[in-house]
Design an enzyme around this catalytic site. Structure first.
Site, short mmCIF file in Angstrom:
data_model
loop_
_atom_site.label_atom_id
_atom_site.label_comp_id
_atom_site.label_asym_id
_atom_site.label_seq_id
_atom_site.Cartn_x
_atom_site.Cartn_y
_atom_site.Cartn_z
N TYR B 129 2.05 10.81 -1.72
CA TYR B 129 1.11 11.20 -2.77
C TYR B 129 -0.27 11.40 -2.18
O TYR B 129 -0.78 10.52 -1.50
CB TYR B 129 1.05 10.13 -3.87
CG TYR B 129 0.29 10.65 -5.06
CD1 TYR B 129 0.95 11.19 -6.15
CD2 TYR B 129 -1.10 10.63 -5.08
CE1 TYR B 129 0.26 11.71 -7.23
CE2 TYR B 129 -1.81 11.16 -6.16
CZ TYR B 129 -1.12 11.69 -7.23
OH TYR B 129 -1.81 12.22 -8.29
N GLN B 190 3.38 11.82 -13.54
CA GLN B 190 4.52 12.75 -13.60
C GLN B 190 5.05 13.09 -12.20
O GLN B 190 6.26 13.25 -12.01
CB GLN B 190 4.18 14.02 -14.40
CG GLN B 190 3.04 14.89 -13.86
CD GLN B 190 1.66 14.44 -14.34
OE1 GLN B 190 1.48 13.31 -14.80
NE2 GLN B 190 0.68 15.31 -14.20
N GLN B 258 -18.66 1.86 3.89
CA GLN B 258 -17.72 1.30 2.92
C GLN B 258 -18.22 1.58 1.50
O GLN B 258 -17.46 2.00 0.63
CB GLN B 258 -17.60 -0.21 3.16
CG GLN B 258 -16.47 -0.84 2.40
CD GLN B 258 -15.17 -0.19 2.71
OE1 GLN B 258 -14.84 0.03 3.87
NE2 GLN B 258 -14.42 0.17 1.71
N HIS B 261 -17.65 4.93 -0.51
CA HIS B 261 -16.31 5.31 -0.96
C HIS B 261 -16.22 5.35 -2.47
O HIS B 261 -15.59 6.22 -3.05
CB HIS B 261 -15.27 4.30 -0.48
CG HIS B 261 -14.60 4.71 0.79
ND1 HIS B 261 -13.89 5.87 0.91
CD2 HIS B 261 -14.54 4.12 2.01
CE1 HIS B 261 -13.42 5.98 2.15
NE2 HIS B 261 -13.82 4.94 2.84
N GLU B 326 -9.86 -6.43 4.11
CA GLU B 326 -9.14 -5.22 4.51
C GLU B 326 -9.64 -4.75 5.88
O GLU B 326 -8.85 -4.59 6.81
CB GLU B 326 -9.39 -4.13 3.45
CG GLU B 326 -8.70 -2.82 3.75
CD GLU B 326 -9.17 -1.70 2.82
OE1 GLU B 326 -10.18 -1.88 2.10
OE2 GLU B 326 -8.52 -0.63 2.83
N HIS B 327 -10.96 -4.54 6.00
CA HIS B 327 -11.57 -4.16 7.28
C HIS B 327 -12.42 -5.33 7.75
O HIS B 327 -13.26 -5.82 6.99
CB HIS B 327 -12.50 -2.96 7.11
CG HIS B 327 -11.85 -1.75 6.51
ND1 HIS B 327 -11.91 -1.45 5.17
CD2 HIS B 327 -11.12 -0.76 7.09
CE1 HIS B 327 -11.25 -0.32 4.94
NE2 HIS B 327 -10.76 0.12 6.08
N ASP B 360 -10.80 4.94 10.45
CA ASP B 360 -10.46 5.73 9.27
C ASP B 360 -9.86 7.08 9.65
O ASP B 360 -9.08 7.65 8.91
CB ASP B 360 -11.72 6.00 8.43
CG ASP B 360 -12.17 4.76 7.68
OD1 ASP B 360 -11.38 3.82 7.55
OD2 ASP B 360 -13.34 4.73 7.23
N GLU B 414 30.13 -25.17 -1.70
CA GLU B 414 29.53 -24.34 -2.73
C GLU B 414 30.53 -23.99 -3.83
O GLU B 414 30.20 -23.24 -4.74
CB GLU B 414 28.93 -23.07 -2.09
CG GLU B 414 27.84 -23.42 -1.08
CD GLU B 414 26.96 -22.25 -0.65
OE1 GLU B 414 27.34 -21.09 -0.89
OE2 GLU B 414 25.89 -22.52 -0.07
N HIS B 419 35.92 -17.26 -1.19
CA HIS B 419 35.24 -17.10 0.09
C HIS B 419 36.04 -17.79 1.20
O HIS B 419 36.31 -17.22 2.26
CB HIS B 419 33.83 -17.71 0.05
CG HIS B 419 32.82 -16.86 -0.66
ND1 HIS B 419 32.89 -16.54 -1.99
CD2 HIS B 419 31.68 -16.26 -0.21
CE1 HIS B 419 31.85 -15.78 -2.33
NE2 HIS B 419 31.10 -15.60 -1.25
#
Lengths: 429, 429
Positions: B129, B190, B258, B261, B326-327, B360, B414, B419
């Site tokens: 995406y 969609q 940063q 963004h 994250e960074h 990046d 068990e 088995h």
């Protein structure tokens, strides 16, 4: 059980309808579970103890939730020496297999002015959910705890509900053998919430793994993102591919070992030999009568058991890849010939002497496998699930000078000037 | 921006409240998105075309959704040669880094009667995406498509909405360079639904990766299980650790890269040198005036910018590990001294010449990183995300004889007799 021919018109749709089982938890379950999570998140131990009293009928305060040293000792005393040896054997073999999955941190030095790499770090603390009550599975404890231990997780917390106060001694023994650090007698959505958010008594964990009922599975789904989770498991399934070789009695036993798990379990045989298929069908009927769990196995076999005849091995393999079975037995003369053609399967059991049950307990590979066709994109539980990675980037001034112009260029394309400036400032003079 | 001292009473709570951003999509968004998914799932192309007309104001039938060869050629013609070279450079470096992540299938032969292994198989088909419109990021295309390509995925489908019919030429060029096979001009929930379930025109994929708005993120969450997804990304963040060395102007530029963004982005500096912190604060103010995206960067910096003074480097590191950024920039004299102490971070930028922007675009490591503290358990997007594993088990009769008794024993514990029988039948002569 349905006996189908892969050449039948509309076979794919017919088969899909046949093995179609429960989808998703409904919105109702989700609302109940979200309510429990909110309570535990906001009220901590108080809510946890209330839910434990209500659902597990256990009367104790928060301090009483943890399994004590004395309880572990009692458990060891209660377990037969032969059983203990078998569990130790399982831990040892599962450990040895998972050791091979370990990945190392690395740092590339192929460029003199830029070094890049990947740091592998174990998760700090994980939680393992083990279903409680009579149907307790020590093998689940081993299959979840050992990979975490091998990964280097510092603290493994296990939760297992103790309905009426009882905990299965084999489960406690397995926990100790597998390296679990602390065990709490809690279960359900409240246990998942406590692990995800932490309470005064239960430490917050970084990931929750292990099987559970619909409430547990829904709770794991709802806390995902706050904490890591393993895959969401659906009902279990087996597909056996056969070429007419082997013993119908063995294959029938394998199909039933799947069917006895759960009324929703699905057992499917696809064979190029119609006669072999018919003999397996007869064998299943015969063996069903001898099973203590006959009622469950029969329900499963009647609802979701299928025997399919295909003309060629190619058709059988392509069918298998389409449905991406959790357990795939290649009950054929030359299983290694087929192996490279298998693209979707949780675990592949090769040849006539590798029943699924071997993998369930102690061969070594994990028995937590992707179900319901998710082997298209999920993998067995592994050491990978208990580590995370961090990228490492190191530029010298020379390195930044060498590639900086292109960084500035792409930042420009994306309209991100501050990005470009963070590079160009360092390159001026 | 807040200037805090780590020694302040209640520092942790104060900091947490400060950087606390949106949690989860609301139930309303979820219901809208579920409605869209249901429509696309049941009506296929028809619904997809309707939603695309409605949301992207594009008038075309299903056949017109795919980007044509002619459109690709136009895109290449429209792109400046220097930009094309920069994008090629990025693809090449990202490829080289991700090649090192490839894992091999293996089969152990240390036991003569049991072989165990792991088969690594690329996902067959994945969907990427890419957000559309003016703010299109060719770097996103590269960071998602290259790992899939390196992993060996056979078919990479990209979707990117084309509001008003326009597609960004840099995005199309990046798609070709990175190895994308087909591109469709669809977006929103969609597009996610079409990829997850397939329509007459859009092929069903095994996994969906890539960033998107709240509708896309919610759709990915809702189709998870039907298809794989990458992590669910929240607003982006950077933490810079500083020891008083380096240039305040550079650090200020990094914090702003940063902040530009997104108004929800968070930029945090922790330094052992109060004076350095103050100089960075002044530099940020000065640089803000020079930024084309000043409005966004200022909003982010005012709401979620923090400068923290700590007494020691140990405190700074422990703080960083608690928030799992994250960074993470280690803007210190000796970054490699600190590296082994970092347990939670998406990507670690070492020293004074490795600005986040390098990562990046083209250093090599992926820029898709775990946000919002999830670096505790999530990893950067990698080749691992585009393969899945299958366990391999092969027992000879001798192997099963050797360990079979313990399998039977555990199956007994068990209560799973079928088995046990699947093993014991094979051992009786």
């Amino acid at each position: 059980m349905q006996f189908l021919d892969i050449k039948e018109p509309g076979f794919d749709a017919k088969f899909a309808a046949l093995v179609q089982r429960s989808e998703e938890s409904g919105r109702e379950v989700e609302e109940v579970v979200q309510g429990i999570i909110n309570q535990v998140r906001s009220r901590g131990d108080e809510a946890l103890v209330e839910f434990t009293r209500k659902f597990d009928r256990v009367e104790c305060d928060a301090a009483g939730l943890e399994v004590t040293q004395a309880e572990f000792e009692q458990a060891f005393a209660a377990v037969d020496a032969r059983d203990l040896a078998a569990l130790r054997h399982a831990v040892q073999r599962v450990e040895r297999f998972h050791e091979k999955q370990k990945q190392q941190s690395w740092l590339s030095t192929e460029e003199s002015d830029i070094m890049l790499g990947q740091k592998v770090t174990p998760l700090a603390r994980v939680g393992i959910y083990v279903p409680g009550g009579k149907a307790s599975y020590p093998s689940s404890v081993i299959m979840n705890a050992v990979p975490a231990k091998v990964a280097g997780v510092k603290e493994i917390i296990m939760v297992a509900p103790a309905p009426g106060g009882e905990t299965n001694p084999h489960v406690l023994v397995a926990a100790k053998l597998a390296g679990v650090d602390r065990v709490f007698k809690i279960g359900g959505a409240q246990a998942v919430a406590a692990l995800a958010y932490g309470t005064q008594t239960i430490p917050r964990v970084d990931k929750i793994t292990g099987p559970g009922n619909i409430y547990v599975a829904t709770a794991k789904k709802l806390v995902f993102g706050q904490t890591g989770i393993d895959m969401i498991a659906g009902p279990s399934e087996i597909l056996v591919i056969n070429d007419g070789s082997g013993n119908p009695m063995h294959i029938a036993a394998d199909l039933l070992s799947q069917a006895e798990h759960d009324e929703l379990a699905s057992a499917v045989l696809i064979t190029t030999d119609r006669n072999f298929g018919q003999r397996v069908a007869i064998e299943v009927e015969r063996q069903l009568h001898e099973l203590p769990r006959q009622a469950i196995a029969r329900k499963s076999w009647e609802s979701f058991g299928v025997i399919i005849v295909s003309d060629t091995m190619e058709e059988a393999i392509s069918f298998s890849n389409r449905i991406a079975p959790e357990h795939l037995e290649l009950a054929v003369e030359n299983p290694f010939e087929i192996l490279p053609l298998i693209t979707n399967a949780g675990a592949i059991f090769m040849g006539h002497y590798t029943p699924e049950a071997a993998g369930d307990y102690l061969a070594g590979p994990n028995h937590t496998l992707p179900t319901g066709g998710t082997a298209r994109f999920f993998s067995p539980l592994s050491v990978d699930d208990f580590v995370k990675k961090s990228s490492i980037l190191y530029f010298t001034k020379g390195g930044l000078e060498r590639v900086g112009a292109d960084i500035v260029r792409i930042a420009g394309l994306e309209g991100l000037d501050a990005h470009a400036r963070s590079v160009s400032f360092r390159l001026d003079k």
